[in-house]
Design an enzyme around this catalytic site. Structure first.
Site, short mmCIF file in Angstrom:
data_model
loop_
_atom_site.label_atom_id
_atom_site.label_comp_id
_atom_site.label_asym_id
_atom_site.label_seq_id
_atom_site.Cartn_x
_atom_site.Cartn_y
_atom_site.Cartn_z
N GLU A 1 0.94 -1.18 -0.16
CA GLU A 1 0.04 0.21 0.15
C GLU A 1 0.97 1.14 -0.07
O GLU A 1 0.84 2.12 0.83
CB GLU A 1 -0.96 -0.06 1.31
CG GLU A 1 -1.82 -1.20 1.52
CD GLU A 1 -2.36 -1.41 2.72
OE1 GLU A 1 -1.96 -0.42 3.62
OE2 GLU A 1 -3.27 -2.28 2.83
N PRO A 2 1.77 1.47 -1.10
CA PRO A 2 2.59 2.59 -0.77
C PRO A 2 1.95 3.77 -1.51
O PRO A 2 1.02 3.89 -2.03
CB PRO A 2 3.38 2.13 -2.04
CG PRO A 2 2.81 1.34 -2.99
CD PRO A 2 1.90 0.68 -2.08
N GLY A 3 2.10 4.93 -0.52
CA GLY A 3 1.36 6.18 -0.83
C GLY A 3 2.52 7.32 -1.11
O GLY A 3 2.78 7.89 -2.26
N ARG A 4 2.88 7.74 -0.08
CA ARG A 4 4.15 8.79 -0.18
C ARG A 4 5.31 8.39 -1.22
O ARG A 4 5.67 9.37 -2.10
CB ARG A 4 4.94 8.93 1.16
CG ARG A 4 5.73 10.21 1.34
CD ARG A 4 6.67 10.16 2.59
NE ARG A 4 6.05 9.79 3.62
CZ ARG A 4 5.42 10.66 4.69
NH1 ARG A 4 5.46 11.98 4.31
NH2 ARG A 4 4.52 10.34 5.57
N ARG B 1 1.96 20.13 6.62
CA ARG B 1 2.98 19.26 7.32
C ARG B 1 3.89 20.04 8.04
O ARG B 1 4.20 19.52 9.29
CB ARG B 1 3.59 18.60 6.10
CG ARG B 1 2.45 17.60 5.23
CD ARG B 1 3.27 16.63 4.15
NE ARG B 1 3.86 15.33 5.07
CZ ARG B 1 5.22 15.51 5.36
NH1 ARG B 1 5.90 16.56 4.90
NH2 ARG B 1 5.55 14.64 6.17
N CYS C 1 -3.57 33.70 10.45
CA CYS C 1 -3.46 34.29 11.70
C CYS C 1 -2.93 33.45 13.12
O CYS C 1 -3.68 33.45 13.69
CB CYS C 1 -4.75 35.22 12.02
SG CYS C 1 -5.02 36.32 10.73
N1 LLP Z 1 -1.67 1.93 4.52
C1 LLP Z 1 -2.25 2.25 5.66
C2 LLP Z 1 -3.09 1.37 6.27
C3 LLP Z 1 -1.82 3.68 6.05
O1 LLP Z 1 -2.46 4.09 7.18
C4 LLP Z 1 -1.22 4.54 5.26
C5 LLP Z 1 -0.60 5.78 5.76
C6 LLP Z 1 -0.46 4.16 4.09
C7 LLP Z 1 -0.91 2.63 3.71
C8 LLP Z 1 0.56 4.87 3.13
O2 LLP Z 1 1.61 5.10 4.02
P1 LLP Z 1 2.93 5.67 3.08
O3 LLP Z 1 3.43 4.82 1.96
O4 LLP Z 1 2.15 6.89 2.25
O5 LLP Z 1 3.73 6.08 4.01
N2 LLP Z 1 -0.13 12.69 6.87
C9 LLP Z 1 0.97 12.16 7.25
C10 LLP Z 1 1.28 10.80 6.79
C11 LLP Z 1 0.03 9.72 7.19
C12 LLP Z 1 0.32 8.32 6.87
C13 LLP Z 1 -1.01 7.41 7.24
N3 LLP Z 1 -1.05 6.39 6.76
C14 LLP Z 1 2.24 12.89 6.59
O6 LLP Z 1 1.92 14.00 5.99
O7 LLP Z 1 3.24 12.62 6.86
#
Ligand code: LLP
Length: 424
Positions: free
Chosen positions: A277-280, A317, A349
């Site tokens: 589940e990659p996001g970032r 962030r 503000c």
């Molecule tokens: N899977 C699950 C169940 C998650 O909770 C998350 C992220 C991901 C995958 C994806 O993780 P990644 O590959 O993006 O690290 N808003 C925060 C990051 C919160 C991440 C929450 N869960 C920030 O701006 O650093």
């Protein structure tokens, strides 16, 4: 690697100078590169390709950047989607991602969301607790269907850039405790309304060391083997997301290749179907937040405030996690330009509306453009209208073309969203 580079002395996204976007759309505005999104996805996919059987499902974490065009770019490359709400499932489906490639995660799914997921035919609901297990089973029974689920386990591993984004420790709200995993798995497997496909975990975000990944994989492998030893069927292992990205002059986290190599070693011979589940790692360096300098305010004591038209409501962030984003002038400074320290702030503000303190930047003046780098993940998705600032727009670049993929709302639209109470 990304596609934000200098061209003729000006920062461009692929072949489009950022100045052109600023002039056409106004600032602040998020700008995403299709080529970078595609590259990051394919690098990740190629790294994990040989792991497990058959080919792993790469369920892009929609929460990182849920713009429909971004989802479409990734979906067209074969990405699935990791979703945490009905809204995210709807987005993924609207972007053409097949439900069989959608995972539904999240700690407090509502009954109507579970119902929507089951009716849509999502691939798997990742269950976070026993009460949720019962709710999913009851909902499936009511709908006369069987829910395919995985149990999200809390492996008690510390990981992630800071406490707010660390999710795999025993004290965090996520997942079923490892000590209860076998009992709950057996219980779920005996429920006629559930088809238990396997186990899942996600230990944190912006993970910079492979030791925690290895610990997670070792613990999850052990669990899979214990469950199978008890005669239970475990077909799938979802390893979540979390891989960190380089945020400029910060220590460089391990890339997808090294990540995959650790997993290949730890999971060797397990014979299981994997999902990620990659996001970032897909979206962060595929986007920038483009902003214009409103004022340079120099105090008598010499402190310089660079006041921008972007604020904490557009990119939360730094205020929320003290996160570092590289800030680059869009017009390249002269080679001999002396750097000066600036406090980079927005117009909101509160003092928390500070992007950076004492950041060394070349001389800047009102009207200059700057780009917050690595802002493609957890940027626009976390934006708000705080201070009644219209929601920040988004632009997608593809080669020499660009399109507004979420327009900036007009003030009329903003106000029209709030009907007055009838008695007023
Ligand atoms: N899977 C699950 C169940 C998650 O909770 C998350 C992220 C991901 C995958 C994806 O993780 P990644 O590959 O993006 O690290 N808003 C925060 C990051 C919160 C991440 C929450 N869960 C920030 O701006 O650093």
């Amino acid at each position: 690697m990304n596609h934000f580079e200098l061209r003729d002395g000006e920062l461009a996204c692929e072949a489009v100078p950022l100045v052109r976007i600023a002039e056409a759309v106004g600032t602040p505005v998020y700008v995403y590169s299709t080529a970078t999104l595609e590259r990051h996805f394919t690098v990740f996919r190629d790294a994990v390709r040989g792991l497990g059987r058959p080919e792993p499902l790469i369920a892009y974490a929609v929460k990182a950047n849920s713009n429909l065009s971004v989802l479409k770019v990734l979906g067209d490359l074969g990405a699935g989607a990791d979703t945490v709400s009905e809204g995210e499932i709807r987005r993924a489906i609207a972007a053409g991602i097949a439900p069989e490639r959608i995972i539904f995660s999240g700690v407090g799914k509502l009954e109507h969301e579970i119902e929507f997921a089951l009716k849509s035919g999502v691939s798997e609901i990742n269950i976070e607790s026993e009460p949720e297990l019962d709710l999913v089973a009851r909902t499936a029974e009511r709908l006369g269907t069987r829910a395919t689920v995985a149990l999200r386990i809390n492996p008690d591993v510390s990981a992630g850039a800071n406490d707010k984004i660390s999710t795999g420790k025993a004290s965090s709200k996520f997942g079923i405790a490892m000590v209860e995993a076998e009992r709950v798995y057996a219980r779920a497997s005996n429920n006629a309304h559930l088809r238990v496909a396997g186990v899942a975990c996600h230990i944190g975000s912006q993970i910079g060391d492979l030791a925690s990944i290895e610990e997670e994989a070792v613990k999850m492998r052990g669990l899979v083997e214990r469950l199978r030893g008890e005669g239970l069927i475990v077909e799938r292992l979802d390893l979540g997301g979390g891989l960190g990205v380089p945020y400029f002059n910060q220590p460089e986290p391990p890339g997808p290749d090294r990540y995959a190599a650790v997993l290949a070693r730890v999971l060797d011979g397990l014979d299981i179907s994997l999902s990620f589940e990659p996001g970032r790692v897909i979206a962060a360096n595929a986007g920038v937040l483009l902003s214009r300098v409103t004022h340079v305010n120099i105090r008598p004591d010499g402190r310089r405030f660079l006041v921008l038209d972007a604020a904490m409501n557009d990119l939360i962030r730094p205020a929320m996690y003290e996160a570092f984003h590289d800030i680059r002038p869009v017009r390249a400074p002269a080679a001999d330009a002396a750097l000066e320290p600036y406090d980079v702030v927005g117009p909101v503000c509160e003092t928390g509306d500070t992007f950076a303190r004492d950041r060394s930047l070349p001389p800047l003046a009102a009207g200059d453009l700057v780009a917050f780098m690595s802002a493609g993940a957890y940027g626009a998705v976390m934006a708000s209208e705080y201070n009644s600032r219209p929601l920040v727009p988004e632009v997608l670049v593809h080669g020499d073309q660009f399109a507004v993929v979420r327009p900036r709302p007009t003030y009329d639209q903003m106000l029209a969203a709030e009907p007055l109470a009838p008695w007023l």
